[in-house]
Design an enzyme around this catalytic site. Structure first.
Site, PDB file in Angstrom:
ATOM      1  N   TYR A  75      83.469  46.703  75.097  1.00  0.00           N
ATOM      2  CA  TYR A  75      84.068  47.413  75.825  1.00  0.00           C
ATOM      3  C   TYR A  75      84.705  46.776  76.875  1.00  0.00           C
ATOM      4  O   TYR A  75      84.258  45.804  77.330  1.00  0.00           O
ATOM      5  CB  TYR A  75      82.837  48.416  76.465  1.00  0.00           C
ATOM      6  CG  TYR A  75      83.624  49.458  77.525  1.00  0.00           C
ATOM      7  CD1 TYR A  75      84.411  50.423  76.957  1.00  0.00           C
ATOM      8  CD2 TYR A  75      83.806  49.201  78.814  1.00  0.00           C
ATOM      9  CE1 TYR A  75      84.998  51.439  77.759  1.00  0.00           C
ATOM     10  CE2 TYR A  75      84.475  50.339  79.580  1.00  0.00           C
ATOM     11  CZ  TYR A  75      85.167  51.150  79.222  1.00  0.00           C
ATOM     12  OH  TYR A  75      85.885  52.107  80.004  1.00  0.00           O
ATOM     13  N   GLN A 131      82.419  58.279  76.839  1.00  0.00           N
ATOM     14  CA  GLN A 131      82.783  58.593  75.597  1.00  0.00           C
ATOM     15  C   GLN A 131      83.239  57.532  74.563  1.00  0.00           C
ATOM     16  O   GLN A 131      82.860  57.625  73.376  1.00  0.00           O
ATOM     17  CB  GLN A 131      84.347  59.488  75.436  1.00  0.00           C
ATOM     18  CG  GLN A 131      85.403  59.017  76.215  1.00  0.00           C
ATOM     19  CD  GLN A 131      85.579  59.139  77.742  1.00  0.00           C
ATOM     20  OE1 GLN A 131      84.402  59.350  78.463  1.00  0.00           O
ATOM     21  NE2 GLN A 131      86.691  59.411  78.256  1.00  0.00           N
ATOM     22  N   ASN A 150      81.950  51.132  84.529  1.00  0.00           N
ATOM     23  CA  ASN A 150      81.549  51.986  85.763  1.00  0.00           C
ATOM     24  C   ASN A 150      80.196  52.372  85.421  1.00  0.00           C
ATOM     25  O   ASN A 150      79.341  52.327  84.599  1.00  0.00           O
ATOM     26  CB  ASN A 150      82.428  52.681  85.929  1.00  0.00           C
ATOM     27  CG  ASN A 150      82.840  53.930  85.093  1.00  0.00           C
ATOM     28  OD1 ASN A 150      81.822  54.198  83.967  1.00  0.00           O
ATOM     29  ND2 ASN A 150      83.953  54.596  85.062  1.00  0.00           N
ATOM     30  N   GLN A 191      86.297  39.196  95.568  1.00  0.00           N
ATOM     31  CA  GLN A 191      85.226  39.915  94.924  1.00  0.00           C
ATOM     32  C   GLN A 191      85.535  41.194  95.248  1.00  0.00           C
ATOM     33  O   GLN A 191      85.494  42.415  94.628  1.00  0.00           O
ATOM     34  CB  GLN A 191      83.943  39.488  95.179  1.00  0.00           C
ATOM     35  CG  GLN A 191      82.776  39.745  93.840  1.00  0.00           C
ATOM     36  CD  GLN A 191      83.195  39.176  92.638  1.00  0.00           C
ATOM     37  OE1 GLN A 191      83.870  38.099  92.749  1.00  0.00           O
ATOM     38  NE2 GLN A 191      82.900  39.527  91.622  1.00  0.00           N
ATOM     39  N   HIS A 202      87.964  44.060  93.525  1.00  0.00           N
ATOM     40  CA  HIS A 202      87.738  44.605  92.364  1.00  0.00           C
ATOM     41  C   HIS A 202      87.528  46.162  92.547  1.00  0.00           C
ATOM     42  O   HIS A 202      88.331  46.935  91.800  1.00  0.00           O
ATOM     43  CB  HIS A 202      86.321  44.358  91.764  1.00  0.00           C
ATOM     44  CG  HIS A 202      86.262  43.021  90.867  1.00  0.00           C
ATOM     45  ND1 HIS A 202      86.783  42.925  89.508  1.00  0.00           N
ATOM     46  CD2 HIS A 202      85.958  41.686  91.418  1.00  0.00           C
ATOM     47  CE1 HIS A 202      86.965  41.752  89.331  1.00  0.00           C
ATOM     48  NE2 HIS A 202      86.328  40.898  90.296  1.00  0.00           N
ATOM     49  N   GLU A 229      75.088  38.496  90.796  1.00  0.00           N
ATOM     50  CA  GLU A 229      75.717  38.055  89.450  1.00  0.00           C
ATOM     51  C   GLU A 229      76.597  36.768  89.424  1.00  0.00           C
ATOM     52  O   GLU A 229      76.529  36.150  88.511  1.00  0.00           O
ATOM     53  CB  GLU A 229      76.716  39.368  89.523  1.00  0.00           C
ATOM     54  CG  GLU A 229      77.723  39.400  88.228  1.00  0.00           C
ATOM     55  CD  GLU A 229      78.914  40.422  88.423  1.00  0.00           C
ATOM     56  OE1 GLU A 229      79.552  40.452  87.279  1.00  0.00           O
ATOM     57  OE2 GLU A 229      79.127  40.912  89.418  1.00  0.00           O
ATOM     58  N   HIS A 230      76.967  36.693  90.535  1.00  0.00           N
ATOM     59  CA  HIS A 230      77.853  35.498  91.051  1.00  0.00           C
ATOM     60  C   HIS A 230      77.248  34.859  92.239  1.00  0.00           C
ATOM     61  O   HIS A 230      77.237  35.551  93.286  1.00  0.00           O
ATOM     62  CB  HIS A 230      79.382  35.558  91.198  1.00  0.00           C
ATOM     63  CG  HIS A 230      79.870  36.363  90.469  1.00  0.00           C
ATOM     64  ND1 HIS A 230      80.283  37.751  90.230  1.00  0.00           N
ATOM     65  CD2 HIS A 230      80.557  36.091  89.025  1.00  0.00           C
ATOM     66  CE1 HIS A 230      81.030  38.146  89.273  1.00  0.00           C
ATOM     67  NE2 HIS A 230      81.200  37.276  88.449  1.00  0.00           N
ATOM     68  N   ASP A 283      85.818  33.640  86.079  1.00  0.00           N
ATOM     69  CA  ASP A 283      86.251  34.722  85.665  1.00  0.00           C
ATOM     70  C   ASP A 283      87.254  34.651  84.704  1.00  0.00           C
ATOM     71  O   ASP A 283      87.312  35.317  83.771  1.00  0.00           O
ATOM     72  CB  ASP A 283      86.988  35.565  87.006  1.00  0.00           C
ATOM     73  CG  ASP A 283      86.027  36.288  87.989  1.00  0.00           C
ATOM     74  OD1 ASP A 283      84.957  36.509  87.508  1.00  0.00           O
ATOM     75  OD2 ASP A 283      86.471  36.685  88.981  1.00  0.00           O
ATOM     76  N   GLU A 342      39.415  44.371  65.373  1.00  0.00           N
ATOM     77  CA  GLU A 342      40.135  45.183  65.718  1.00  0.00           C
ATOM     78  C   GLU A 342      39.937  46.422  65.063  1.00  0.00           C
ATOM     79  O   GLU A 342      40.672  47.631  65.106  1.00  0.00           O
ATOM     80  CB  GLU A 342      41.619  44.636  65.548  1.00  0.00           C
ATOM     81  CG  GLU A 342      41.972  43.742  66.338  1.00  0.00           C
ATOM     82  CD  GLU A 342      43.635  43.203  66.435  1.00  0.00           C
ATOM     83  OE1 GLU A 342      44.311  43.755  65.728  1.00  0.00           O
ATOM     84  OE2 GLU A 342      43.894  42.468  67.232  1.00  0.00           O
ATOM     85  N   HIS A 344      43.362  45.300  56.672  1.00  0.00           N
ATOM     86  CA  HIS A 344      43.950  44.176  56.991  1.00  0.00           C
ATOM     87  C   HIS A 344      43.451  43.103  56.446  1.00  0.00           C
ATOM     88  O   HIS A 344      43.922  42.168  55.699  1.00  0.00           O
ATOM     89  CB  HIS A 344      44.242  44.016  58.582  1.00  0.00           C
ATOM     90  CG  HIS A 344      45.218  45.043  59.365  1.00  0.00           C
ATOM     91  ND1 HIS A 344      44.987  46.175  59.182  1.00  0.00           N
ATOM     92  CD2 HIS A 344      46.494  44.486  59.988  1.00  0.00           C
ATOM     93  CE1 HIS A 344      46.157  46.594  59.757  1.00  0.00           C
ATOM     94  NE2 HIS A 344      46.852  45.772  60.371  1.00  0.00           N
TER      95      HIS A 344
END
Length: 447
Positions: free
Chosen positions: A132, A200, A229, A274, A277, A343-344, A377, A431, A436
């Protein structure tokens, strides 16, 4: 323009890690509330296929593409029309990203546990990935590079890109993703591109879509990666399990740890970069120098007024997600940025490399005056798809490993199994799973 938070003295020492995280500036991202919005969108795509996706394109992006999949000739035309300087820049970004990501390749490992008993770890790429690429207030051909390069190096056989249709496009590109995004796809050899954005797009990747005649237009994928987003993040959460995801990426963020040696003009420029954005972007300065904080505030006033996206930048810097955090010293500053898990993270201090080595929680760390976030970036070679919202305390950025699955291959001889049989039986009995143990002993029964 930007708020201050004073954590000097007892204000910081009285806070444990959880309380500190909740005290620091952070963008408000209510993914849970967004789930109620994206659920019917995803259901509409699942039930309605291509026509439903086109209807949602028209509803949310204001344009209805001529076709959901971008024709190959349109993708090729975007590359043909790309300005030479931009093509060279993308080529260099791709080249550097490949250098770094090639070094992340893993090789299969064979471990001999005992004589006749081995465990091999194979690294197998997922079969099909949906990538994406957002396209709201800005378009991001760089995100094409950051998604596609590690997937290709991992050996993913089938790649599809989705990006929102742009009604502002002209000519043959009307209703398709921005031509620079299409051109980046062409440079990387990706010809399966879809004009669809938001929740979507994630639903299309998860379920696949058919046209009205029942023909498949987009095959479902195994994994979806890429930023977006809050609605993209909510769709990822909703559809997790149907698909794998890289992360629930939220609004972008920068933290800068700086002392009195930092250049206030550089700090201000990086905070603004930053904030550019979107209005929810977070810009946070952590410093033990009140004098630096004051100078940075003065620089912000001058530089923000001169920037192109002044209203967007002012909203981001003035929001609750941004701020200047004052601390007593560098040790306290390290504690704060570790709790924030940016993040940064930029380090602009004395011995910046040494300070960077102390950081445990960050998506990416940028060391010194000559490694701004904008380098990462576009052209550092690192990946810019990174964890946000504090998730860097448990997650890393997109890499070749994001597209690989580790598979253990167990190969034991008769003697090697016989040697460990009693241990397996003992553990199985503990167990209360005797079958087993019987699955082992059955191999040594005489007939």
């Amino acid at each position: 323009m930007i708020n201050r938070l004073d954590l000097r003295g007892a204000a910081l020492s009285d806070l444990d890690a959880r309380a500190l995280r909740s005290t620091l500036p952070r963008a408000e991202l209510d993914v849970e509330a967004a789930l109620d919005i994206v659920r019917p969108i995803c259901e509409q795509v699942h039930a309605g296929g291509v026509q439903a996706v086109l209807d949602l394109d028209e509803k949310f992006d204001g344009v209805r593409p001529q076709s959901l999949r971008v024709p190959a000739e349109v993708v090729a035309a975007a590359l043909e029309q790309l300005k030479p300087a931009l093509r060279d820049a993308l080529d260099e970004s791709i080249r550097r990203a490949r250098i770094v990501h090639e070094a992340q390749r893993r090789t299969d490992s064979v471990t001999e546990v005992v004589s006749g008993g081995t465990v091999t770890e194979r690294h197998v790429p997922v079969e099909r990935v949906g990538l994406y690429v957002p396209g709201g207030q800005a378009v991001y051909p760089s995100s094409v590079v950051m998604n596609v390069v590690p997937a290709q190096i991992a050996g993913v056989g089938s790649l599809a890109v989705a990006s929102p249709p742009q009604r502002s496009n002209t000519g043959d590109f009307v209703g398709y993703p921005d031509p620079t995004i299409l051109a980046a796809c062409a440079l990387l050899g990706v010809d399966e591109v879809y004009a669809v954005g938001g929740a979507q797009a994630i639903a299309m990747f998860a379920y696949g879509v058919l046209d009205e005649s029942g023909e498949t237009v987009c095959e479902p994928v195994n994994l979806v990666t890429g930023p977006g987003n809050v609605y993209v993040a909510a769709a990822k959460r909703l559809l997790l399990g149907t698909i794998g995801i890289d992360a629930e990426a939220g609004p972008t963020e920068i933290a800068i740890l700086a002392d009195e040696t930092a250049d206030p003009a550089l700090v201000a420029a990086d905070l603004i970069s930053q904030a550019e954005h979107d209005e929810l972007a977070a810009s946070v300065l952590v410093t033990d120098s009140e004098a630096l904080a004051t100078k940075v505030e003065q620089e912000l006033e001058e530089r923000v007024a001169a920037t192109k996206h002044v209203e967007r930048v002012r909203a981001a810097l003035g929001g609750p997600q941004s701020g200047i955090v004052l601390v007593d010293g560098l040790d306290e500053g390290v504690r704060v940025v570790d709790a924030y898990a940016a993040e940064h993270l930029e380090i602009q201090t004395r011995d910046a490399a040494g300070v960077a080595a102390r950081i445990r929680n960050a998506g990416a760390i940028f060391v010194g005056d000559y490694a701004p976030v904008s380098l990462g970036d576009y052209a550092a070679g690192s990946n810019h798809v990174l964890p946000t919202g504090g998730c860097a305390c448990h997650s890393g950025g997109l890499s070749v490993q994001s597209f690989l699955r580790g598979i253990h291959v167990i190969d034991y001889s008769r003697d090697a199994l016989a040697d460990i049989a009693d241990t397996v039986v003992t553990l199985a009995d503990a167990e209360d799973l005797p079958a087993h143990g019987a699955a082992v002993t059955a191999r040594f029964e005489t007939t």
